[in-house]
Design a protein around this motif. Structure first.
Motif: not given
Length: 156
Positions: A51-53, A56-72, A77-81
């Motif tokens: 996501s864009g920054v 100073g943080r990646l977009h909350p829609r992305l981090t919220d999505f990752v938080r909701a993912l099941p563990a596996r 990889f991670v990228f940002a602009t």
């Protein structure tokens, strides 16, 4: 290799442009978090998250999505602009990398590049990095994706 890139690009399309460049190399599908299919992600050999920054943080829609993912287990990889460079002591990609590792992902790398930014203080002067990401940035994103593709793990 099957790859999927989950991308949030909201301001000027810069992050999506970088994601599309990486996707060409990886043969990946690019989706927004709201479009991501959990079954497809689970079946992917490599998943990118970017996501864009913002403040100073990646977009909350992305981090919220990752938080909701099941563990596996899996590769990611991670990228940002960003308008400003990533600071070595407080990189804005680090929290997402740690979150992904906590979910069981092996994070193969991080990529960031500068991008057009019209955040409030920069808006007064018409924004910064108006021509970014440029050809050099996209070539670096392509090289990063080639490195990821070449690190593909053999089937056990």
């Amino acid at each position: 290799m099957k790859a999927v890139i989950v991308c949030v690009s909201v301001s000027h399309g810069s992050t999506r442009h970088v994601a599309d460049t990486m996707a060409q190399v990886l043969g990946a599908k690019v989706v927004r978090p709201e479009e991501a299919d959990l079954v497809e992600l689970a079946g992917a050999d490599l998943v990118g998250f970017g996501s864009g920054v913002f403040y100073g943080r990646l977009h909350p829609r992305l981090t919220d999505f990752v938080r909701a993912l099941p563990a596996r287990p899996g590769r990611a990889f991670v990228f940002a602009t960003s308008g400003l460079p990533e600071m070595p002591l407080a990189p804005f990609t680090r929290p997402l990398v740690q979150l992904l590792r906590g979910k069981g992902f092996e994070v193969d790398g991080r990529f960031s590049c500068r991008a057009f930014d019209t955040w409030t203080p920069f808006k007064v002067v018409g924004g910064i990095n108006k021509q970014r990401p440029n050809d050099g940035d996209l070539a670096a994103a392509q090289a990063f994706a080639e490195h990821l593709r070449n690190r593909e793990r053999p089937v056990a």
